[in-house]
Motif scaffolding. Structure first.
Motif, PDB file in Angstrom:
ATOM      1  N   VAL A  12       0.849  -1.189   0.000  1.00  0.00           N
ATOM      2  CA  VAL A  12       0.000   0.000   0.000  1.00  0.00           C
ATOM      3  C   VAL A  12       0.885   1.240   0.000  1.00  0.00           C
ATOM      4  N   GLN A  13       0.401   2.291  -0.583  1.00  0.00           N
ATOM      5  CA  GLN A  13       1.159   3.544  -0.601  1.00  0.00           C
ATOM      6  C   GLN A  13       1.026   4.258   0.746  1.00  0.00           C
ATOM      7  N   PRO A  14       2.001   5.082   1.068  1.00  0.00           N
ATOM      8  CA  PRO A  14       1.872   5.881   2.297  1.00  0.00           C
ATOM      9  C   PRO A  14       0.561   6.653   2.317  1.00  0.00           C
ATOM     10  N   GLY A  15      -0.075   6.650   3.480  1.00  0.00           N
ATOM     11  CA  GLY A  15      -1.373   7.283   3.617  1.00  0.00           C
ATOM     12  C   GLY A  15      -2.545   6.353   3.363  1.00  0.00           C
ATOM     13  N   GLY A  16      -2.258   5.170   2.871  1.00  0.00           N
ATOM     14  CA  GLY A  16      -3.309   4.212   2.568  1.00  0.00           C
ATOM     15  C   GLY A  16      -3.788   3.448   3.787  1.00  0.00           C
ATOM     16  N   SER A  17      -4.698   2.516   3.532  1.00  0.00           N
ATOM     17  CA  SER A  17      -5.316   1.738   4.606  1.00  0.00           C
ATOM     18  C   SER A  17      -5.319   0.256   4.271  1.00  0.00           C
TER      19      SER A  17
END
Length: 121
Positions: A12-17
């Motif tokens: 997942v990308q940074p800021g994702g969940s």
């Protein structure tokens, strides 16, 4: 022998969940506090979040407070970890197990295979 089966990890990308799930084959599941642990590369396994047997009491380590939410469903023998605003430093293999206390979790069960969480752009 009690089995722990973790799932839900991924890239997942940074800021994702992500939402992790753990199935526990323990007949007396509702009697035990549970926790989510993680082991980052080159580091010791650490307890990230703990939930009491009834779900009344919940604790988190400081780095995940406000971002992670632990929950459980005693009717399904399941433990969950909702992870929001993920950061690269959350990258680790995540495991569930019983957690007697936050300072001395003393996990009761053999570890499952865990689920890999990778936070990267």
């Amino acid at each position: 022998q009690v089995q722990l089966v973790e799932s839900g990890g991924g890239l997942v990308q940074p800021g994702g969940s992500l939402r992790l799930s753990c199935a526990v084959s323990e007949i007396a599941f509702g009697a035990y506090a549970m926790g989510w642990f993680r082991r980052a590369p080159g580091k010791e396994r650490e307890l990230v979040a703990r939930i009491s047997n009834t779900g009344t009491y919940i604790n988190y380590i400081d780095p995940v407070k406000g971002r992670f939410t632990i929950s459980r469903d005693n009717t399904k023998n399941m433990v969950y970890l909702q992870m929001n605003v993920l950061k690269p430093e959350d990258t680790a293999v995540y495991y569930c197990n019983s957690a007697r206390t936050t300072h001395d979790p003393a996990p009761r069960y053999a570890w499952g295979q865990g689920t890999q969480v990778t936070v990267s752009s």
